[in-house]
Design an enzyme around this catalytic site. Structure first.
Site, PDB file in Angstrom:
ATOM      1  N   HIS A 258       0.847  -1.189   0.000  1.00 49.41           N
ATOM      2  CA  HIS A 258       0.000   0.000   0.000  1.00 49.41           C
ATOM      3  C   HIS A 258       0.880   1.235   0.000  1.00 49.41           C
ATOM      4  O   HIS A 258       2.100   1.147   0.185  1.00 49.41           O
ATOM      5  CB  HIS A 258      -0.931   0.018   1.214  1.00 49.41           C
ATOM      6  CG  HIS A 258      -0.257  -0.165   2.533  1.00 49.41           C
ATOM      7  ND1 HIS A 258       0.605   0.759   3.056  1.00 49.41           N
ATOM      8  CD2 HIS A 258      -0.299  -1.194   3.414  1.00 49.41           C
ATOM      9  CE1 HIS A 258       1.053   0.310   4.212  1.00 49.41           C
ATOM     10  NE2 HIS A 258       0.536  -0.876   4.462  1.00 49.41           N
TER      11      HIS A 258
HETATM   12  P1  TYD Z   1      -1.929  -2.888   7.592  1.00 50.93           P
HETATM   13  O1  TYD Z   1      -1.453  -1.486   7.701  1.00 50.93           O
HETATM   14  O2  TYD Z   1      -2.710  -3.280   6.384  1.00 50.93           O
HETATM   15  O3  TYD Z   1      -0.710  -3.887   7.759  1.00 50.93           O
HETATM   16  P2  TYD Z   1       0.584  -4.060   6.827  1.00 50.93           P
HETATM   17  O4  TYD Z   1       0.795  -2.771   6.136  1.00 50.93           O
HETATM   18  O5  TYD Z   1       1.696  -4.416   7.740  1.00 50.93           O
HETATM   19  O6  TYD Z   1       0.294  -5.183   5.888  1.00 50.93           O
HETATM   20  O7  TYD Z   1      -2.776  -3.181   8.910  1.00 50.93           O
HETATM   21  C1  TYD Z   1      -3.311  -4.469   9.193  1.00 50.93           C
HETATM   22  C2  TYD Z   1      -4.499  -4.269  10.110  1.00 50.93           C
HETATM   23  O8  TYD Z   1      -4.105  -3.656  11.343  1.00 50.93           O
HETATM   24  C3  TYD Z   1      -5.574  -3.377   9.520  1.00 50.93           C
HETATM   25  O9  TYD Z   1      -6.839  -3.940   9.860  1.00 50.93           O
HETATM   26  C4  TYD Z   1      -5.427  -2.061  10.234  1.00 50.93           C
HETATM   27  C5  TYD Z   1      -4.826  -2.447  11.565  1.00 50.93           C
HETATM   28  N1  TYD Z   1      -3.904  -1.412  12.079  1.00 50.93           N
HETATM   29  C6  TYD Z   1      -4.299  -0.632  13.146  1.00 50.93           C
HETATM   30  O10 TYD Z   1      -5.407  -0.755  13.687  1.00 50.93           O
HETATM   31  N2  TYD Z   1      -3.431   0.312  13.618  1.00 50.93           N
HETATM   32  C7  TYD Z   1      -2.200   0.500  13.066  1.00 50.93           C
HETATM   33  O11 TYD Z   1      -1.412   1.376  13.521  1.00 50.93           O
HETATM   34  C8  TYD Z   1      -1.826  -0.311  11.934  1.00 50.93           C
HETATM   35  C9  TYD Z   1      -0.495  -0.131  11.258  1.00 50.93           C
HETATM   36  C10 TYD Z   1      -2.704  -1.249  11.481  1.00 50.93           C
END
Ligand code: TYD
Length: 138
Positions: free
Chosen positions: A52
């Protein structure tokens, strides 16, 4: 922002007979004010994270243990940074696509963000990201 705006930062390392200590401070080693910290661990073999871009959030990523790659992509070029030492951090500015992969066993990624968690700050569709980049919207 382009991939050339992503930078490896060498962190201070204080060595003595009791072991090593490193640190990072707002606006010094980390070029923004930290609003959020999160960490990634127990990543199953072969899994990727990220995939992303953020519209506004800037990040600073440290491999506290183990190793992984961070691939940054500005829509035209990609660059892979391998993080495998706890005294190096990777600064990722806003507006770049990024993927984390090749996690070793016991890899522990510590991430600092410049903003609170906000799902509307994410761009999760690569084609949308490329279009936004081409239109100067990210
Ligand atoms: P995501 O940012 O998609 O993870 P990555 O980039 O590591 O693949 O986040 C995964 C899940 O965690 C998503 O449901 C959002 C949640 N999340 C939070 O609630 N707070 C945060 O600070 C982060 C980074 C993610």
């Amino acid at each position: 922002m382009t991939i050339d705006d992503a930078k490896i930062v060498e962190l201070p390392k204080i060595l003595d007979s009791r072991g090593n200590l490193s640190f990072a401070e707002n606006f010094k080693q980390i070029p923004f004010e930290i609003k959020r910290t999160y960490w990634i661990y127990d990543v199953p073999g072969g899994e990727n994270r990220g995939g992303h871009a953020y519209r506004e959030n800037e990040e600073f990523i440290i491999a506290l243990s183990g190793a992984f790659d961070v691939i940054v992509d500005d829509g035209k070029q990609k660059k892979t940074f391998t993080l495998n030492r706890s005294y190096y951090g990777l600064y990722v500015p806003k507006g770049l696509w990024r993927v984390m992969e090749n996690f070793s066993t016991n890899a522990f990624a510590l991430e600092f963000g410049s903003s609170l968690y906000d799902e509307s700050d994410y761009v999760r569709d690569y084609q949308q990201f490329q279009k936004m980049k081409n239109d100067g919207k990210i």
